[in-house]
Motif scaffolding. Structure first.
Motif, PDB file in Angstrom:
ATOM      1  N   ALA A   1       0.811  -1.220   0.000  1.00  0.00           N
ATOM      2  CA  ALA A   1       0.000   0.000   0.000  1.00  0.00           C
ATOM      3  C   ALA A   1       0.846   1.273   0.000  1.00  0.00           C
ATOM      4  N   SER A   2       2.168   1.149   0.098  1.00  0.00           N
ATOM      5  CA  SER A   2       3.044   2.322   0.210  1.00  0.00           C
ATOM      6  C   SER A   2       3.023   3.156  -1.067  1.00  0.00           C
ATOM      7  N   GLN A   3       3.094   4.480  -0.860  1.00  0.00           N
ATOM      8  CA  GLN A   3       3.089   5.413  -1.986  1.00  0.00           C
ATOM      9  C   GLN A   3       4.423   6.135  -2.158  1.00  0.00           C
ATOM     10  N   HIS A   4       5.315   5.998  -1.195  1.00  0.00           N
ATOM     11  CA  HIS A   4       6.617   6.660  -1.253  1.00  0.00           C
ATOM     12  C   HIS A   4       7.717   5.656  -0.906  1.00  0.00           C
ATOM     13  N   PHE A   5       8.900   5.884  -1.452  1.00  0.00           N
ATOM     14  CA  PHE A   5      10.017   4.957  -1.254  1.00  0.00           C
ATOM     15  C   PHE A   5      10.377   4.821   0.222  1.00  0.00           C
ATOM     16  N   LEU A   6      10.346   5.921   0.982  1.00  0.00           N
ATOM     17  CA  LEU A   6      10.690   5.861   2.402  1.00  0.00           C
ATOM     18  C   LEU A   6       9.680   5.031   3.187  1.00  0.00           C
ATOM     19  N   GLN A   7       8.431   5.032   2.749  1.00  0.00           N
ATOM     20  CA  GLN A   7       7.440   4.172   3.397  1.00  0.00           C
ATOM     21  C   GLN A   7       7.771   2.709   3.188  1.00  0.00           C
ATOM     22  N   VAL A   8       8.178   2.361   1.961  1.00  0.00           N
ATOM     23  CA  VAL A   8       8.590   0.981   1.680  1.00  0.00           C
ATOM     24  C   VAL A   8       9.757   0.598   2.574  1.00  0.00           C
ATOM     25  N   ALA A   9      10.740   1.509   2.713  1.00  0.00           N
ATOM     26  CA  ALA A   9      11.921   1.223   3.532  1.00  0.00           C
ATOM     27  C   ALA A   9      11.527   0.976   4.989  1.00  0.00           C
ATOM     28  N   PHE A  10      10.623   1.800   5.526  1.00  0.00           N
ATOM     29  CA  PHE A  10      10.198   1.623   6.921  1.00  0.00           C
ATOM     30  C   PHE A  10       9.532   0.273   7.136  1.00  0.00           C
ATOM     31  N   TRP A  11       8.607  -0.075   6.250  1.00  0.00           N
ATOM     32  CA  TRP A  11       7.880  -1.333   6.442  1.00  0.00           C
ATOM     33  C   TRP A  11       8.745  -2.541   6.165  1.00  0.00           C
ATOM     34  N   ARG A  12       9.781  -2.386   5.340  1.00  0.00           N
ATOM     35  CA  ARG A  12      10.742  -3.489   5.176  1.00  0.00           C
ATOM     36  C   ARG A  12      11.514  -3.720   6.471  1.00  0.00           C
ATOM     37  N   ALA A  13      11.786  -2.658   7.210  1.00  0.00           N
ATOM     38  CA  ALA A  13      12.441  -2.819   8.506  1.00  0.00           C
ATOM     39  C   ALA A  13      11.543  -3.576   9.481  1.00  0.00           C
ATOM     40  N   VAL A  14      10.254  -3.238   9.501  1.00  0.00           N
ATOM     41  CA  VAL A  14       9.303  -3.957  10.356  1.00  0.00           C
ATOM     42  C   VAL A  14       9.222  -5.426   9.936  1.00  0.00           C
ATOM     43  N   ASN A  15       9.258  -5.667   8.624  1.00  0.00           N
ATOM     44  CA  ASN A  15       9.245  -7.036   8.111  1.00  0.00           C
ATOM     45  C   ASN A  15      10.443  -7.822   8.631  1.00  0.00           C
ATOM     46  N   GLY A  16      11.604  -7.182   8.659  1.00  0.00           N
ATOM     47  CA  GLY A  16      12.800  -7.831   9.178  1.00  0.00           C
ATOM     48  C   GLY A  16      12.665  -8.202  10.638  1.00  0.00           C
ATOM     49  N   PHE A  17      12.011  -7.356  11.426  1.00  0.00           N
ATOM     50  CA  PHE A  17      11.802  -7.662  12.845  1.00  0.00           C
ATOM     51  C   PHE A  17      10.927  -8.902  13.012  1.00  0.00           C
ATOM     52  N   GLY A  18       9.862  -9.004  12.206  1.00  0.00           N
ATOM     53  CA  GLY A  18       8.996 -10.182  12.288  1.00  0.00           C
ATOM     54  C   GLY A  18       9.726 -11.460  11.924  1.00  0.00           C
ATOM     55  N   LEU A  19      10.519 -11.417  10.851  1.00  0.00           N
ATOM     56  CA  LEU A  19      11.281 -12.594  10.434  1.00  0.00           C
ATOM     57  C   LEU A  19      12.333 -12.962  11.478  1.00  0.00           C
ATOM     58  N   ALA A  20      12.886 -11.965  12.162  1.00  0.00           N
ATOM     59  CA  ALA A  20      13.893 -12.226  13.190  1.00  0.00           C
ATOM     60  C   ALA A  20      13.323 -13.065  14.321  1.00  0.00           C
ATOM     61  N   ILE A  21      12.054 -12.886  14.615  1.00  0.00           N
ATOM     62  CA  ILE A  21      11.412 -13.665  15.672  1.00  0.00           C
ATOM     63  C   ILE A  21      11.091 -15.074  15.189  1.00  0.00           C
ATOM     64  N   VAL A  22      10.698 -15.195  13.928  1.00  0.00           N
ATOM     65  CA  VAL A  22      10.195 -16.472  13.412  1.00  0.00           C
ATOM     66  C   VAL A  22      11.313 -17.471  13.125  1.00  0.00           C
ATOM     67  N   ILE A  23      12.351 -17.052  12.410  1.00  0.00           N
ATOM     68  CA  ILE A  23      13.318 -18.010  11.870  1.00  0.00           C
ATOM     69  C   ILE A  23      14.058 -18.799  12.948  1.00  0.00           C
ATOM     70  N   PRO A  24      14.651 -18.170  13.999  1.00  0.00           N
ATOM     71  CA  PRO A  24      15.316 -18.985  15.028  1.00  0.00           C
ATOM     72  C   PRO A  24      14.373 -19.937  15.744  1.00  0.00           C
ATOM     73  N   ALA A  25      13.134 -19.486  15.984  1.00  0.00           N
ATOM     74  CA  ALA A  25      12.164 -20.357  16.645  1.00  0.00           C
ATOM     75  C   ALA A  25      11.818 -21.562  15.770  1.00  0.00           C
ATOM     76  N   LEU A  26      11.672 -21.348  14.459  1.00  0.00           N
ATOM     77  CA  LEU A  26      11.442 -22.450  13.533  1.00  0.00           C
ATOM     78  C   LEU A  26      12.588 -23.456  13.574  1.00  0.00           C
ATOM     79  N   GLN A  27      13.831 -22.950  13.541  1.00  0.00           N
ATOM     80  CA  GLN A  27      14.993 -23.832  13.483  1.00  0.00           C
ATOM     81  C   GLN A  27      15.140 -24.652  14.756  1.00  0.00           C
ATOM     82  N   SER A  28      14.955 -24.024  15.912  1.00  0.00           N
ATOM     83  CA  SER A  28      15.085 -24.782  17.154  1.00  0.00           C
ATOM     84  C   SER A  28      13.934 -25.768  17.322  1.00  0.00           C
ATOM     85  N   PHE A  29      12.751 -25.429  16.806  1.00  0.00           N
ATOM     86  CA  PHE A  29      11.615 -26.344  16.839  1.00  0.00           C
ATOM     87  C   PHE A  29      11.954 -27.633  16.083  1.00  0.00           C
TER      88      PHE A  29
END
Length: 487
Positions: free
Chosen positions: A119-147
């Motif tokens: 839904a982003s209309q500006h490049f900086l908005q894309v950059a911000f939400w990509r950072a949030v995306n990275g935070f979500g993946l940071a929580i998921v991937i180690p938990a998946l691997q240890s599981f």
């Protein structure tokens, strides 16, 4: 101190019955496969699909926001760097919550950010939400691997991680193909690439809810306390009720334990350079489209590469399991070095040996497939199974989290460096009126080759010290686990 020590015997008996009931729930199977493992692998599918979305539509994003390869590289850098720095959070969260809850939290976080990117209309908005995306993946991937590490025994753990990568690659293929095919169309007046992001966010949210509702942590299955005893999980809960200081003390002790393991240090060192080529490969879609391939032909090429990687990750895990039975202290290391070395000749042939023309599709196709089949072993044949063997079980999420933190923070620089090399060294012009002239594709291929062949060679070399450290660290971990069980 366990509940049975200061509580009444009926209270402890009820707790044991509840534990057994949870274990029965988790052993529920569909077509002979654990329901929990099915849902965990579905989460892996969505995670990989989400990772492949943006690289698959780089060309459309470049046009929508007037961004060149360097700007696009920064989007990948931002997500990977935030993901790396945030990865230790997963190791801390599992001290407060069970892993299905942690996985659901991370999944909902990345789903929200994925929809926001669409839904982003500006490049900086894309950059911000990509950072949030990275935070979500940071929580998921180690938990998946240890599981997964807790769900398989040592001798077949390579197969377990291989299956996780195999099914995850299905998601990667699906996400990449879906986004690439939808990118050139419009739906209800909305650009196709935006629709792909929103659709993926909805599906990810659904999987997150299912994981939260139906997946049971494998540590719950293994509850075997007798009268007066309690699990590590019970102790952590009691400490959390008493105050946050003991939990943070346990977190700090877990971090120090992981950081001191030499095998961990060596694998992280090779991973820092070994993950650089994989980060650089996000430009493959853009490179093929600059050569002149259509969206469908590009999607087909990348699907072949992803299929090769999926089959290779499972093949590497199976071969390493067999090799580890023949050579217990070196079999996995030899497999990893073979896989890393194969990245050098394949990178050279793919990026410099094949004529960069649409007429070369039938040469690119088998090259990409066999490249994926041979260079994708390291994580499943060596890194992930070896991590599970060199620390006690309770520290597994932490070791996977720190691995992602170190590797991701350094490898995240690869994508912008590819863009910088392509533009400033090899002459890529993002403002060119004719991007399909061949000049820009040539420049991008040379930037990719620089960031792939050299790191693959260093990765192969950096595995060598493991021949000296792995055996000792594995024995130390076994002794530590035995002492904990006796206590």
């Amino acid at each position: 101190m366990g509940l049975g020590t200061f509580g009444s015997r009926p209270v402890h008996r009820s707790k044991v019955l509840l534990s057994r009931h949870l274990a029965k729930m988790n052993t529920r199977k569909i077509f002979g496969i654990s329901l929990s493992l099915i849902l965990i692998n579905m989460a892996s599918i969505m995670e990989r699909a989400d990772e492949n979305l943006l690289p698959s539509v780089y060309k459309e994003v470049s046009e929508a926001f007037s961004a060149g390869p360097t700007d696009l590289g920064y989007l990948t850098f931002i997500r990977n760097f935030v993901q790396a720095l945030s990865s230790p959070v997963a190791g801390i969260l599992v001290l407060y919550y069970d892993r299905p809850t942690v996985l659901a939290m991370g999944t909902m976080c990345w789903a929200l950010s994925t929809a926001a990117v669409g839904a982003s209309q500006h490049f900086l908005q894309v950059a911000f939400w990509r950072a949030v995306n990275g935070f979500g993946l940071a929580i998921v991937i180690p938990a998946l691997q240890s599981f997964i590490a807790d769900s398989y025994l040592d001798g077949v753990r390579g197969m377990g991680f291989g299956l996780l990568n195999l099914v995850g690659s299905v998601g990667g293929i699906g996400g990449g193909v879906l986004a690439t095919v939808m990118a050139g169309q419009e739906f209800w007046g909305i650009p196709g690439w935006r629709c792909a992001f929103i659709m993926m966010a909805v599906l990810s949210s659904l999987i997150g809810i299912l994981v939260f509702l139906f997946v049971v942590d494998p540590r719950t299955i293994n509850i075997t306390h007798g009268p007066g005893e309690s699990s590590d999980r019970d102790n952590l809960v009691e400490k959390g009720k008493a105050g946050s200081a003991p939990v943070w003390a346990d977190s700090w002790m877990a971090m120090k334990t992981v950081m001191k393991v030499q095998t961990f240090q060596i694998i992280v060192l090779q991973g820092i350079v070994g993950s650089v080529p994989w980060t650089a490969m996000v430009f493959f879609t853009m490179w093929f489209e600059l050569i002149g391939f259509s969206h469908k032909n590009t999607a087909a090429l990348l699907s072949l590469f992803a299929t090769g990687c999926a089959m290779g990750s499972l093949l590497g895990g199976l071969i390493a399991d067999r090799m580890s039975r023949i050579y217990p202290h070196s079999g996995r290391i030899m497999c990893a070095q073979f896989s890393a070395f194969m990245g050098i000749p394949f990178s050279w042939f793919l990026l410099t040996g094949i004529t960069q023309s649409v007429s070369s599709w039938f040469t690119f196709a088998p090259t990409l497939f066999f490249m994926g089949l041979t260079i994708s072993w390291c994580a499943t044949c060596a890194n992930n199974p070896m991590f599970a063997e060199v620390v006690p079980a309770k520290h597994r999420t932490m070791i996977y989290a720190f691995d992602r933190a170190f590797e991701g923070s350094f490898s995240s620089f690869a994508a912008p460096i590819v863009g910088i090399l392509s533009e400033r060294v090899y002459g890529y012009d993002p403002k060119s009126v004719n991007l399909l002239s061949g000049k820009e594709a040539f420049a991008l291929s040379r930037g990719l080759f620089t960031m792939m062949a050299v790191p693959f060679g260093l990765c192969c070399l950096f595995y060598s010290p493991l021949y000296l450290t792995f055996r000792r660290d594995r024995e130390n971990a076994r002794i530590a686990s035995l002492k904990e069980q006796e206590m």
